[in-house]
Design an enzyme around this catalytic site. Structure first.
Site, PDB file in Angstrom:
ATOM      1  N   THR A   1      21.448  92.851  44.989  1.00 33.58           N
ATOM      2  CA  THR A   1      20.096  92.459  44.879  1.00 33.58           C
ATOM      3  C   THR A   1      19.896  91.094  46.147  1.00 33.58           C
ATOM      4  O   THR A   1      21.098  90.496  46.171  1.00 33.58           O
ATOM      5  CB  THR A   1      19.716  91.764  43.688  1.00 33.58           C
TER       6      THR A   1
ATOM      7  N   ARG B   1      14.004 102.608  33.898  1.00 35.78           N
ATOM      8  CA  ARG B   1      14.690 101.535  33.705  1.00 35.78           C
ATOM      9  C   ARG B   1      14.251 100.382  34.554  1.00 35.78           C
ATOM     10  O   ARG B   1      14.284 100.374  35.692  1.00 35.78           O
ATOM     11  CB  ARG B   1      16.369 101.747  34.019  1.00 35.78           C
ATOM     12  N   VAL B   2      13.916  99.110  33.980  1.00 41.12           N
ATOM     13  CA  VAL B   2      13.458  98.046  34.472  1.00 41.12           C
ATOM     14  C   VAL B   2      14.284  96.946  34.208  1.00 41.12           C
ATOM     15  O   VAL B   2      14.627  96.501  33.286  1.00 41.12           O
ATOM     16  CB  VAL B   2      12.051  97.515  34.032  1.00 41.12           C
ATOM     17  N   GLY B   3      14.877  96.364  35.449  1.00 43.88           N
ATOM     18  CA  GLY B   3      15.883  95.328  35.149  1.00 43.88           C
ATOM     19  C   GLY B   3      15.129  93.925  35.503  1.00 43.88           C
ATOM     20  O   GLY B   3      13.847  93.642  35.314  1.00 43.88           O
TER      21      GLY B   3
ATOM     22  N   THR C   1      20.913  87.188  40.356  1.00 43.59           N
ATOM     23  CA  THR C   1      21.311  88.463  40.613  1.00 43.59           C
ATOM     24  C   THR C   1      22.536  88.740  39.659  1.00 43.59           C
ATOM     25  O   THR C   1      23.294  88.071  39.223  1.00 43.59           O
ATOM     26  CB  THR C   1      22.077  88.629  42.192  1.00 43.59           C
ATOM     27  N   GLY C   2      22.563  90.132  39.281  1.00 49.31           N
ATOM     28  CA  GLY C   2      23.639  90.261  38.073  1.00 49.31           C
ATOM     29  C   GLY C   2      23.140  91.621  37.155  1.00 49.31           C
ATOM     30  O   GLY C   2      22.233  92.068  37.607  1.00 49.31           O
TER      31      GLY C   2
ATOM     32  N   GLY D   1      21.150  92.951  34.848  1.00 53.23           N
ATOM     33  CA  GLY D   1      19.706  92.598  34.491  1.00 53.23           C
ATOM     34  C   GLY D   1      19.592  92.486  33.147  1.00 53.23           C
ATOM     35  O   GLY D   1      18.651  91.593  32.527  1.00 53.23           O
TER      36      GLY D   1
HETATM   37  N1  ASP Z   1      19.779  92.307  38.546  1.00 54.97           N
HETATM   38  C1  ASP Z   1      19.577  93.545  39.366  1.00 54.97           C
HETATM   39  C2  ASP Z   1      19.233  94.500  38.219  1.00 54.97           C
HETATM   40  O1  ASP Z   1      19.832  94.349  37.030  1.00 54.97           O
HETATM   41  C3  ASP Z   1      20.732  93.944  39.921  1.00 54.97           C
HETATM   42  C4  ASP Z   1      21.375  93.244  40.948  1.00 54.97           C
HETATM   43  O2  ASP Z   1      21.318  92.063  40.893  1.00 54.97           O
HETATM   44  O3  ASP Z   1      22.175  93.691  41.923  1.00 54.97           O
HETATM   45  O4  ASP Z   1      18.512  95.557  38.348  1.00 54.97           O
END
Ligand code: ASP
Length: 336
Positions: free
Chosen positions: A202, A230-232, A253-254, A256
């Protein structure tokens, strides 16, 4: 490398996974901080040539955003421009470089927030919008709503005259290969847990402008093999993105699902606002405390109303960078 002391401090912290710089000037310096995702980024993961490509793109995004701020432009414009630069690159998991869903599609999420007004815009599951962060901003500025999903969001983008692309635009060979590998690994693991070398890609930016306004934005393709609908956290205000001039601006970022449960971005700013914590202490508490306790992985960039910043992650590394009059640095790896 304009200020050796500040640069030294920034370089020292950029290699520890917890970067903090607190300026001592009375008026906060215009500053932009960006990330390009966190995850299994141990040294040696990339060839020197690939590393150089990442570093060059991070520098380009910083330069584009900083030029706007240096010119007296708005934090929101700097955030949007920096993110568009990364969305247009296949290197990051957003826009052109987005990962594939379980059905082999690209479904993109983004959000943006104005720290001066708390106005926000978010979109989820778009498939034809070249720059999702631009659409998030359109939602914020030209609709009475905060979030649009799926077909409706794509339609709104067309109505607003944004650049529309064929879904094929988002196909990249390397992401398709990762998709196929992820399917294989999932079979081996016999469950749908994330592979241990997962890399979140992200992108996000936070900025402080000359008027003292903060803004934050985040854009993603989500997670490889995400299930339909799916919604992050990225499009969720308070989880993936938050900005308030009273406290700070955050982009996450991580994994979600954990970031949503912990309302990570809002929690950091609440700790700054209500408990008087520094952005560093608040980010450490949330990432190394609450997130780790729940078993989640990822990182955040945080920028305070006074110009103090932090880049904190509990993964091997996080693509990240900062630029102000005093500090200019990008990094990939770091300690947990
Ligand atoms: N946070 C994003 C998600 O869960 C993924 C990411 O950070 O790369 O969709």
């Amino acid at each position: 490398m304009k200020n050796s002391l500040a640069t030294f401090a920034a370089m020292a912290v950029l290699t520890t996974g917890c970067a903090v710089e607190t300026p001592d000037t009375a008026s906060p310096p215009v500053t932009i901080v960006i990330h390009g995702g966190a995850g299994a980024l141990a040294p040696g993961r990339y060839t020197p040539e690939k590393e150089a490509e990442f570093i060059a793109k991070l520098n380009e995004a910083l330069d584009v955003g900083y030029a706007i701020l240096d010119d007296g432009g708005a934090a929101l414009d700097a955030v949007e421009a920096a993110i568009v630069t990364m969305e247009n690159s296949p290197l990051f998991n957003s826009g052109k470089g987005s990962v594939f869903t379980r059905e082999g599609k690209n479904e993109l999420d983004a959000s943006i927030m104005d720290g001066a007004t708390l106005n926000s815009g978010a979109i989820t599951g778009v498939t034809t919008v070249k720059n999702p962060i631009r659409l998030a901003r359109e939602v914020m500025e030209n609709s009475v709503h905060v979030m649009f999903a799926g077909d409706g969001a794509d339609q709104f983008a067309e109505q607003q005259g944004l650049e529309i692309v064929d879904p094929e635009y988002f196909y990249t060979e390397h992401r398709w290969k990762s998709y196929e590998e992820a399917l294989e690994r999932e079979k081996e693991q016999k469950d749908s847990a994330l592979p241990i070398d997962y890399k979140y890609g992200t992108v996000g930016a936070v900025a402080l402008d000359a008027g003292g306004n903060l803004a934050a934005g985040t854009s993603t393709g989500g997670m490889t093999l995400k299930n339909f609908g799916r919604v992050g956290d990225t499009p969720i205000i308070g989880a993936g993105t938050f900005a308030d001039n009273k406290s700070c601006a955050v982009s996450s970022t991580g994994h979600g699902e954990y970031f949503i449960r912990l309302t990570i971005a809002r929690d950091i700013c609440a700790q700054v606002e209500y408990a008087g914590k520094s952005v560093e202490d608040a980010a450490n508490d949330v990432i190394h405390g609450r997130l780790e306790t729940l078993g989640g992985g990822g990182g955040v960039i945080v920028l305070g109303a006074d110009g103090a910043f932090a880049m904190v992650f509990n993964t091997d590394g996080m693509f990240r960078g900062v630029k102000s009059a005093d500090v200019e640095e990008v990094a990939i790896y770091g300690e947990r």
